[in-house]
Structure formats: structure tokens, C-alpha cells
Design a protein around this motif. Structure first.
Motif, PDB file in Angstrom:
ATOM      1  N   PRO A 155      10.955   3.192  20.991  1.00 21.71           N
ATOM      2  CA  PRO A 155      10.147   3.748  22.163  1.00 21.71           C
ATOM      3  C   PRO A 155       8.755   2.917  22.152  1.00 21.71           C
ATOM      4  CG  PRO A 155      10.522   5.343  20.798  1.00 21.71           C
ATOM      5  CD  PRO A 155      11.433   4.570  20.364  1.00 21.71           C
ATOM      6  N   GLU A 156       8.145   2.716  21.109  1.00 21.13           N
ATOM      7  CA  GLU A 156       6.832   2.196  20.988  1.00 21.13           C
ATOM      8  C   GLU A 156       6.856   0.869  21.424  1.00 21.13           C
ATOM      9  OE1 GLU A 156       5.046   2.789  17.060  1.00 21.13           O
ATOM     10  OE2 GLU A 156       5.307   5.026  17.289  1.00 21.13           O
ATOM     11  N   GLU A 157       7.855   0.078  21.441  1.00 22.98           N
ATOM     12  CA  GLU A 157       8.113  -1.216  21.964  1.00 22.98           C
ATOM     13  C   GLU A 157       8.660  -1.432  23.307  1.00 22.98           C
ATOM     14  OE1 GLU A 157       6.769  -3.756  20.366  1.00 22.98           O
ATOM     15  OE2 GLU A 157       6.148  -2.533  18.537  1.00 22.98           O
ATOM     16  N   ILE A 158       9.851  -0.631  23.685  1.00 21.14           N
ATOM     17  CA  ILE A 158      10.628  -0.740  24.884  1.00 21.14           C
ATOM     18  C   ILE A 158      10.741   0.178  25.572  1.00 21.14           C
ATOM     19  CG2 ILE A 158      12.776  -1.267  25.291  1.00 21.14           C
ATOM     20  CD1 ILE A 158      13.339  -3.169  22.977  1.00 21.14           C
ATOM     21  N   GLY A 159      10.431   0.286  26.888  1.00 17.16           N
ATOM     22  CA  GLY A 159      10.550   1.189  28.073  1.00 17.16           C
ATOM     23  C   GLY A 159      11.632   1.715  28.426  1.00 17.16           C
ATOM     24  N   GLU A 160      12.632   0.362  28.755  1.00 18.38           N
ATOM     25  CA  GLU A 160      13.846   0.455  29.173  1.00 18.38           C
ATOM     26  C   GLU A 160      14.499  -0.844  28.955  1.00 18.38           C
ATOM     27  OE1 GLU A 160      14.339   1.512  33.535  1.00 18.38           O
ATOM     28  OE2 GLU A 160      12.160   1.211  33.467  1.00 18.38           O
ATOM     29  N   THR A 161      15.979  -0.762  28.799  1.00 15.75           N
ATOM     30  CA  THR A 161      16.740  -1.904  28.693  1.00 15.75           C
ATOM     31  C   THR A 161      17.694  -1.945  30.022  1.00 15.75           C
ATOM     32  OG1 THR A 161      18.247  -0.868  27.381  1.00 15.75           O
ATOM     33  CG2 THR A 161      16.579  -1.986  26.112  1.00 15.75           C
ATOM     34  N   ALA A 162      18.321  -3.423  30.357  1.00 14.73           N
ATOM     35  CA  ALA A 162      19.248  -3.467  31.067  1.00 14.73           C
ATOM     36  C   ALA A 162      20.008  -4.879  30.967  1.00 14.73           C
ATOM     37  CB  ALA A 162      18.510  -3.602  32.570  1.00 14.73           C
ATOM     38  N   PHE A 163      21.342  -4.747  31.088  1.00 11.48           N
ATOM     39  CA  PHE A 163      22.055  -5.668  31.177  1.00 11.48           C
ATOM     40  C   PHE A 163      22.336  -6.313  32.365  1.00 11.48           C
ATOM     41  CE2 PHE A 163      23.509  -4.115  27.088  1.00 11.48           C
ATOM     42  CZ  PHE A 163      23.602  -5.104  26.250  1.00 11.48           C
ATOM     43  N   VAL A 164      22.125  -7.590  32.820  1.00  9.94           N
ATOM     44  CA  VAL A 164      21.856  -7.914  34.133  1.00  9.94           C
ATOM     45  C   VAL A 164      22.842  -9.021  34.566  1.00  9.94           C
ATOM     46  CG1 VAL A 164      19.988  -6.595  34.618  1.00  9.94           C
ATOM     47  CG2 VAL A 164      19.788  -9.172  33.973  1.00  9.94           C
ATOM     48  N   SER A 165      23.631  -9.383  35.579  1.00 14.38           N
ATOM     49  CA  SER A 165      23.962 -10.589  36.026  1.00 14.38           C
ATOM     50  C   SER A 165      23.023 -11.653  36.587  1.00 14.38           C
ATOM     51  CB  SER A 165      25.204 -10.358  37.158  1.00 14.38           C
ATOM     52  OG  SER A 165      24.468 -10.001  38.405  1.00 14.38           O
ATOM     53  N   PRO A 166      23.269 -12.731  36.974  1.00 10.82           N
ATOM     54  CA  PRO A 166      22.274 -13.679  37.228  1.00 10.82           C
ATOM     55  C   PRO A 166      21.774 -13.032  38.850  1.00 10.82           C
ATOM     56  CG  PRO A 166      24.247 -15.181  36.621  1.00 10.82           C
ATOM     57  CD  PRO A 166      24.221 -13.503  36.281  1.00 10.82           C
ATOM     58  N   ALA A 167      22.609 -12.734  39.614  1.00 13.90           N
ATOM     59  CA  ALA A 167      22.259 -11.779  40.963  1.00 13.90           C
ATOM     60  C   ALA A 167      21.431 -10.543  40.587  1.00 13.90           C
ATOM     61  CB  ALA A 167      23.277 -11.653  41.644  1.00 13.90           C
ATOM     62  N   GLU A 168      21.599  -9.791  39.584  1.00 16.06           N
ATOM     63  CA  GLU A 168      21.075  -8.512  39.507  1.00 16.06           C
ATOM     64  C   GLU A 168      19.559  -9.039  38.768  1.00 16.06           C
ATOM     65  OE1 GLU A 168      24.609  -5.542  38.424  1.00 16.06           O
ATOM     66  OE2 GLU A 168      23.761  -6.929  36.742  1.00 16.06           O
ATOM     67  N   LEU A 169      19.384 -10.054  38.101  1.00 12.03           N
ATOM     68  CA  LEU A 169      18.158 -10.776  37.663  1.00 12.03           C
ATOM     69  C   LEU A 169      17.274 -11.023  38.845  1.00 12.03           C
ATOM     70  CD1 LEU A 169      16.156 -11.259  35.237  1.00 12.03           C
ATOM     71  CD2 LEU A 169      17.513 -13.592  34.992  1.00 12.03           C
ATOM     72  N   ALA A 170      17.815 -11.964  39.868  1.00 11.89           N
ATOM     73  CA  ALA A 170      17.207 -12.354  40.888  1.00 11.89           C
ATOM     74  C   ALA A 170      16.571 -11.060  41.618  1.00 11.89           C
ATOM     75  CB  ALA A 170      18.157 -13.125  41.674  1.00 11.89           C
ATOM     76  N   ALA A 171      17.380  -9.939  41.779  1.00  5.59           N
ATOM     77  CA  ALA A 171      16.757  -8.891  42.614  1.00  5.59           C
ATOM     78  C   ALA A 171      15.797  -8.233  41.853  1.00  5.59           C
ATOM     79  CB  ALA A 171      17.929  -8.008  42.776  1.00  5.59           C
ATOM     80  N   LEU A 172      16.052  -8.038  40.445  1.00  7.22           N
ATOM     81  CA  LEU A 172      14.826  -7.511  39.906  1.00  7.22           C
ATOM     82  C   LEU A 172      13.456  -8.219  39.767  1.00  7.22           C
ATOM     83  CD1 LEU A 172      14.709  -4.654  37.831  1.00  7.22           C
ATOM     84  CD2 LEU A 172      15.180  -6.286  36.093  1.00  7.22           C
ATOM     85  N   ARG A 173      13.862  -9.427  39.695  1.00  5.84           N
ATOM     86  CA  ARG A 173      12.451 -10.342  39.732  1.00  5.84           C
ATOM     87  C   ARG A 173      11.820 -10.364  41.139  1.00  5.84           C
ATOM     88  NH1 ARG A 173      13.834 -16.334  37.046  1.00  5.84           N
ATOM     89  NH2 ARG A 173      11.606 -16.299  37.227  1.00  5.84           N
ATOM     90  N   ALA A 174      12.516  -9.798  42.052  1.00  3.19           N
ATOM     91  CA  ALA A 174      11.901  -9.927  43.497  1.00  3.19           C
ATOM     92  C   ALA A 174      11.310  -8.394  43.592  1.00  3.19           C
ATOM     93  CB  ALA A 174      13.055 -10.094  44.584  1.00  3.19           C
ATOM     94  N   ALA A 175      11.826  -7.605  42.910  1.00  2.00           N
ATOM     95  CA  ALA A 175      11.238  -6.354  42.795  1.00  2.00           C
ATOM     96  C   ALA A 175      10.017  -5.739  42.203  1.00  2.00           C
ATOM     97  CB  ALA A 175      12.343  -5.186  42.512  1.00  2.00           C
ATOM     98  N   GLY A 176       9.818  -6.607  41.173  1.00  2.00           N
ATOM     99  CA  GLY A 176       8.595  -6.090  40.220  1.00  2.00           C
ATOM    100  C   GLY A 176       8.203  -7.275  39.290  1.00  2.00           C
ATOM    101  N   PRO A 177       7.041  -7.129  38.542  1.00  2.00           N
ATOM    102  CA  PRO A 177       6.579  -8.191  37.729  1.00  2.00           C
ATOM    103  C   PRO A 177       7.451  -8.462  36.313  1.00  2.00           C
ATOM    104  CG  PRO A 177       5.384  -6.367  37.406  1.00  2.00           C
ATOM    105  CD  PRO A 177       6.267  -5.963  38.653  1.00  2.00           C
ATOM    106  N   PHE A 178       7.494  -9.734  36.033  1.00  2.00           N
ATOM    107  CA  PHE A 178       7.856  -9.894  34.625  1.00  2.00           C
ATOM    108  C   PHE A 178       6.920 -10.336  33.810  1.00  2.00           C
ATOM    109  CE2 PHE A 178      12.057  -9.247  36.403  1.00  2.00           C
ATOM    110  CZ  PHE A 178      13.087  -9.119  35.355  1.00  2.00           C
TER     111      PHE A 178
END
Length: 202
Positions: A155-178
Motif C-alpha cells: 500500500p505504500e507503493e500502490i493505491g489500486e490495481t486493475a486488469f484491463v482490456s484494450p477498450a477498458e484501457l482507452a476508457a481509463l486513459r480518457a477518464a483521468g491522468p496516467f
């Protein structure tokens, strides 16, 4: 779906016995434009503008369905806190082989060893981070692989994890900063990613 790490696993940073228990300074390996080692520098100083070119690594791990494992960097990180990024990234210790460093750091951050990991080339970039004012001048060794064991993130390094498909990655990138480096390392790793996953839409 994103998941948060368990917060009850103790972590103890390495200490310098000559400095009253304070953490020892972290040194990075400085390199030239060909990737040859030319010296060392303290971690933070290497990231101060204009940055000093140093060795780094980036890991992209996938599950058996071809979904990419992302991490959201912990809010307490000094560099790029709270943003999504690739599975794991970091810096080898001076003299440490990048593959060894990538496997070590993946285990430290995610609490899991890859079932498979292979080299995926290198990429050199210069990415200022407007939010922190720090600069990523890196000669980055890329790795792709597969993870099958349950995650146990630090938890000192990582706040969340997620397994994403290409479409889910695109949506996540559109929603917030990387992270500032994410687009560059992903693009450079894509040939190896497609070979590893059989394409899977990547």
C-alpha cells in the motif's frame, strides 16, 4: 475492476547502519545514449531539471485472458502520485541486471512473481512531469510477461490495481491522468505485447 491493496502488511525500508537508522540514499545508474554505464547519481537529484540520463525498466504483465495489469501509484509517492501506470517500473541498483531488477521490484510492489517474463527491447525518452516539476531522462528496458498468482500489493507503493482490456484501457486513459512515461513505454512494448498475447486486440 480496480482493487485496493491490503494495508496490513508491514514494510521496512533498508537502513544505513551508519546513519542512525535512516534509509540509505538510493543510487541510480547513469548511462550514455548507447546505454553504457558512466556513473551513478542519487535518485532525486537525477530527476531534477533538466534530468540526468539513467537506466530504468518498465514491466507489462498480463493475465491469461490477455488483460494488462495496471497500477495506480500510491498517493504518498514523491513522483507522479495517484496516477495510473503500467504494471511496474523502477530503476536497477548500480550493477544490477535490468531483468533481475524488474523481477525484484515486481515482487516488492505487487507481492507476486511473474509466471513468465521476457525482454521487450529498450526505449529512450525525456518526459518532464508538469505536476511535480521532475524530469524523466531514461534509458528504459522493457519487459512483458504473464501473472497468474493472486496479487498482494504494497500500500505504500500502490493505491489500486486493475486488469484491463484494450477498450477498458482507452476508457481509463480518457477518464483521468496516467504517468508521463506510460504512452511512450506502451507504444515501444506493443510488438512484444502482441506476440505474447496473440494480439488480443493490442
Amino acid at each position: 475492476m480496480p482493487t485496493s491493496p491490503a494495508a496490513d502488511r508491514p514494510r521496512t525500508p533498508a537502513a544505513d547502519p551508519s546513519s542512525n537508522g535512516a534509509p540509505a540514499p538510493i543510487l541510480l545508474e547513469l548511462v550514455d545514449e548507447t546505454g553504457a554505464t558512466i556513473g551513478t547519481a542519487e535518485k532525486l537529484s537525477a530527476h531534477l531539471p533538466p534530468g540526468r540520463l539513467h537506466r530504468a525498466f518498465s514491466v507489462f504483465l498480463f493475465d491469461t485472458e490477455g488483460r494488462l495489469l495496471l497500477q495506480r501509484r500510491a498517493a504518498g509517492k514523491y513522483h507522479s502520485p495517484g496516477v495510473w501506470s503500467n504494471t511496474c517500473c523502477g530503476h536497477p541498483y548500480p550493477g544490477e541486471p535490468p531483468f533481475v531488477a524488474a523481477a525484484r521490484r515486481t515482487a516488492e510492489e505487487l507481492g507476486v512473481a511473474p509466471a513468465l517474463m521476457r525482454e521487450a527491447g529498450t526505449v529512450r525518452y525525456n518526459h518532464p512531469d508538469p505536476a511535480s516539476g521532475l524530469v524523466e531522462q531514461e534509458y528504459n528496458h522493457l519487459f512483458v510477461g504473464v501473472v497468474t498468482a493472486p496479487l498482494d500489493p504494497d500500500p505504500e507503493e500502490i493505491g489500486e490495481t486493475a486488469f484491463v482490456s484494450p477498450a477498458e484501457l482507452a476508457a481509463l486513459r480518457a477518464a483521468g491522468p496516467f504517468s508521463a512515461w506510460f504512452p511512450t513505454v506502451l507504444e515501444a512494448a506493443l510488438p512484444a505485447v502482441r506476440e505474447l498475447t496473440g494480439d488480443a486486440g493490442w
